[in-house]
Design an enzyme around this catalytic site. Structure first.
Site, PDB file in Angstrom:
ATOM      1  N   ASN A  57      27.353  49.495  44.523  1.00  0.00           N
ATOM      2  CA  ASN A  57      26.956  48.105  44.311  1.00  0.00           C
ATOM      3  C   ASN A  57      25.726  48.121  43.408  1.00  0.00           C
ATOM      4  O   ASN A  57      24.636  48.457  43.853  1.00  0.00           O
ATOM      5  CB  ASN A  57      26.631  47.474  45.685  1.00  0.00           C
ATOM      6  CG  ASN A  57      26.041  46.086  45.551  1.00  0.00           C
ATOM      7  OD1 ASN A  57      26.094  45.475  44.482  1.00  0.00           O
ATOM      8  ND2 ASN A  57      25.485  45.576  46.639  1.00  0.00           N
ATOM      9  N   LYS A  84      24.243  45.700  42.065  1.00  0.00           N
ATOM     10  CA  LYS A  84      23.385  44.517  42.270  1.00  0.00           C
ATOM     11  C   LYS A  84      22.983  43.918  40.923  1.00  0.00           C
ATOM     12  O   LYS A  84      23.744  43.985  39.970  1.00  0.00           O
ATOM     13  CB  LYS A  84      22.167  44.874  43.131  1.00  0.00           C
ATOM     14  CG  LYS A  84      22.549  45.604  44.410  1.00  0.00           C
ATOM     15  CD  LYS A  84      21.440  45.638  45.407  1.00  0.00           C
ATOM     16  CE  LYS A  84      21.838  46.522  46.567  1.00  0.00           C
ATOM     17  NZ  LYS A  84      20.934  46.424  47.694  1.00  0.00           N
ATOM     18  N   HIS A  94      27.520  40.082  51.411  1.00  0.00           N
ATOM     19  CA  HIS A  94      26.440  41.070  51.412  1.00  0.00           C
ATOM     20  C   HIS A  94      25.210  40.432  52.065  1.00  0.00           C
ATOM     21  O   HIS A  94      24.971  39.234  51.899  1.00  0.00           O
ATOM     22  CB  HIS A  94      26.134  41.517  49.984  1.00  0.00           C
ATOM     23  CG  HIS A  94      25.215  42.693  49.930  1.00  0.00           C
ATOM     24  ND1 HIS A  94      23.850  42.575  50.091  1.00  0.00           N
ATOM     25  CD2 HIS A  94      25.458  44.011  49.771  1.00  0.00           C
ATOM     26  CE1 HIS A  94      23.305  43.776  50.030  1.00  0.00           C
ATOM     27  NE2 HIS A  94      24.265  44.669  49.844  1.00  0.00           N
ATOM     28  N   GLU A 141      22.239  40.411  51.319  1.00  0.00           N
ATOM     29  CA  GLU A 141      21.322  39.721  50.401  1.00  0.00           C
ATOM     30  C   GLU A 141      21.825  38.312  50.123  1.00  0.00           C
ATOM     31  O   GLU A 141      21.034  37.382  49.974  1.00  0.00           O
ATOM     32  CB  GLU A 141      21.177  40.536  49.100  1.00  0.00           C
ATOM     33  CG  GLU A 141      20.304  41.767  49.344  1.00  0.00           C
ATOM     34  CD  GLU A 141      20.626  42.967  48.477  1.00  0.00           C
ATOM     35  OE1 GLU A 141      21.364  42.811  47.482  1.00  0.00           O
ATOM     36  OE2 GLU A 141      20.145  44.058  48.810  1.00  0.00           O
ATOM     37  N   GLU A 150      26.649  47.317  57.349  1.00  0.00           N
ATOM     38  CA  GLU A 150      25.389  47.543  56.645  1.00  0.00           C
ATOM     39  C   GLU A 150      24.233  46.974  57.475  1.00  0.00           C
ATOM     40  O   GLU A 150      23.931  45.778  57.369  1.00  0.00           O
ATOM     41  CB  GLU A 150      25.419  46.842  55.286  1.00  0.00           C
ATOM     42  CG  GLU A 150      26.480  47.357  54.346  1.00  0.00           C
ATOM     43  CD  GLU A 150      26.041  47.202  52.899  1.00  0.00           C
ATOM     44  OE1 GLU A 150      26.013  48.221  52.196  1.00  0.00           O
ATOM     45  OE2 GLU A 150      25.703  46.090  52.489  1.00  0.00           O
ATOM     46  N   GLY A 162      18.135  49.440  51.186  1.00  0.00           N
ATOM     47  CA  GLY A 162      17.055  49.524  50.210  1.00  0.00           C
ATOM     48  C   GLY A 162      15.717  49.926  50.810  1.00  0.00           C
ATOM     49  O   GLY A 162      14.683  49.808  50.172  1.00  0.00           O
ATOM     50  N   SER A 201      20.933  52.819  52.481  1.00  0.00           N
ATOM     51  CA  SER A 201      20.196  54.016  52.059  1.00  0.00           C
ATOM     52  C   SER A 201      21.029  55.293  52.124  1.00  0.00           C
ATOM     53  O   SER A 201      20.529  56.355  52.521  1.00  0.00           O
ATOM     54  CB  SER A 201      18.903  54.164  52.870  1.00  0.00           C
ATOM     55  OG  SER A 201      18.060  53.047  52.650  1.00  0.00           O
TER      56      SER A 201
HETATM   57  C1  PEP Z   1      23.736  47.813  49.523  1.00  0.00           C
HETATM   58  O1  PEP Z   1      23.143  47.064  48.791  1.00  0.00           O
HETATM   59  O2  PEP Z   1      24.888  47.521  49.878  1.00  0.00           O
HETATM   60  C2  PEP Z   1      23.052  49.026  49.969  1.00  0.00           C
HETATM   61  C3  PEP Z   1      23.591  49.699  50.952  1.00  0.00           C
HETATM   62  O3  PEP Z   1      21.897  49.364  49.320  1.00  0.00           O
HETATM   63  P1  PEP Z   1      21.089  50.766  49.464  1.00  0.00           P
HETATM   64  O4  PEP Z   1      22.081  51.867  49.358  1.00  0.00           O
HETATM   65  O5  PEP Z   1      20.110  50.735  48.325  1.00  0.00           O
HETATM   66  O6  PEP Z   1      20.430  50.732  50.801  1.00  0.00           O
END
Ligand code: PEP
Length: 254
Positions: free
Chosen positions: A12, A14, A98, A100, A170, A176, A216
């Site tokens: 992703n 973003k 997601h 976000e 998630e 992040g 992460s």
């Molecule tokens: C994501 O945005 O779906 C995500 C898992 O980000 P990160 O790997 O940076 O934690």
């Protein structure tokens, strides 16, 4: 490693990458991952790079995903993108709900479910994200939150549509932040979600459903996470922005 379900690992990107940068990244991925057959590979660039990226991956093992879509197919919805528009660029997957978008765009489970129906109507495979915040985990509400999100976001889907849907667990506190859920925490949440799927659909649908872990994921922790029985892949944010780290996650997962 031998898995019951084929792993699916998606990047992703973003709100990152100009078209030139996206092309650089996808050319790098093509080189690094050309021989990978054991894992379904997906990249989700920003809308503005879909067209150019789609041309580069036409002849390879990487599939294209989008990061969002509108639930309707067209009309007076300024600034929105429909599933049909995504299909023009050979997009196969679309990330929905997601955290976000749940946080900043206030997307509800009902809206995510409407989008999932819209995606299926255009033969796009939704990657539906669910996950608890740190406050919810600390208050012992993880399962309650997951249950509400899974039931709400998948509401009304048929068994066949669920068969073409990916889930992504998630935990918001791991996105992040550099804080990964332990492999045990991920496995526990995935088992819980799979049980919910059995309840909502049936045992076969639940057994076949692929549930990605996101939060992460890095080359160093991918192997342990992916070796969990109910972890069927990863949704990768930060570490998908560089060809080498995304490729290392994939290679360490095989
Ligand atoms: C994501 O945005 O779906 C995500 C898992 O980000 P990160 O790997 O940076 O934690």
């Amino acid at each position: 490693m031998l898995k019951e379900r084929k792993l699916i690992i998606a990047g992703n990107w973003k709100m990152n990458k100009t078209v030139a940068e996206a092309l650089d990244l996808v050319h790098g991925l093509k080189l690094e991952l050309a021989n990978v057959k054991e894992v379904d590979l997906v990249v989700c660039p920003p809308f503005t790079a879909l067209s150019e990226v789609s041309k580069v991956i036409l002849d390879c093992n990487i599939r294209l995903g989008a990061q969002n879509m509108h639930e309707k197919n067209g009309g007076a919805y300024t600034g929105e993108i429909s599933a049909m528009m995504l299909k023009e660029f050979s997009v196969r997957y679309v990330i929905l709900g997601h955290s976000e978008r749940r946080q900043y765009q206030k997307e509800s489970d009902a809206l995510i479910s409407a989008k999932a129906h819209g995606a299926h109507a255009s033969s796009l495979k939704p990657i539906v994200c669910v996950g608890e915040t740190l406050a919810e985990r600390e208050a012992g509400q993880t399962e309650k939150v997951l249950e509400t999100q899974v039931r709400g976001s998948l509401a009304g889907l048929s068994k066949e549509q669920m068969g073409e849907t990916i889930l992504a667990y998630e935990p918001v506190w791991a996105i992040g932040t550099g804080k990964t859920a332990t492999a045990g925490q991920a496995q526990e949440a995935h088992v819980f979600i799979r049980r919910l799927l059995a309840d909502l659909f049936d045992e076969t649908v639940a057994r076949r459903a692929r549930i990605q872990y996101g939060g992460s994921v890095k080359p160093a922790n991918a192997r342990e996470l992916m070796s969990q029985a109910d972890v069927d892949g990863a949704l990768v944010g930060g570490a998908s922005l560089e060809a080498r780290s995304f490729a290392d996650i994939v290679k360490n997962s095989i």
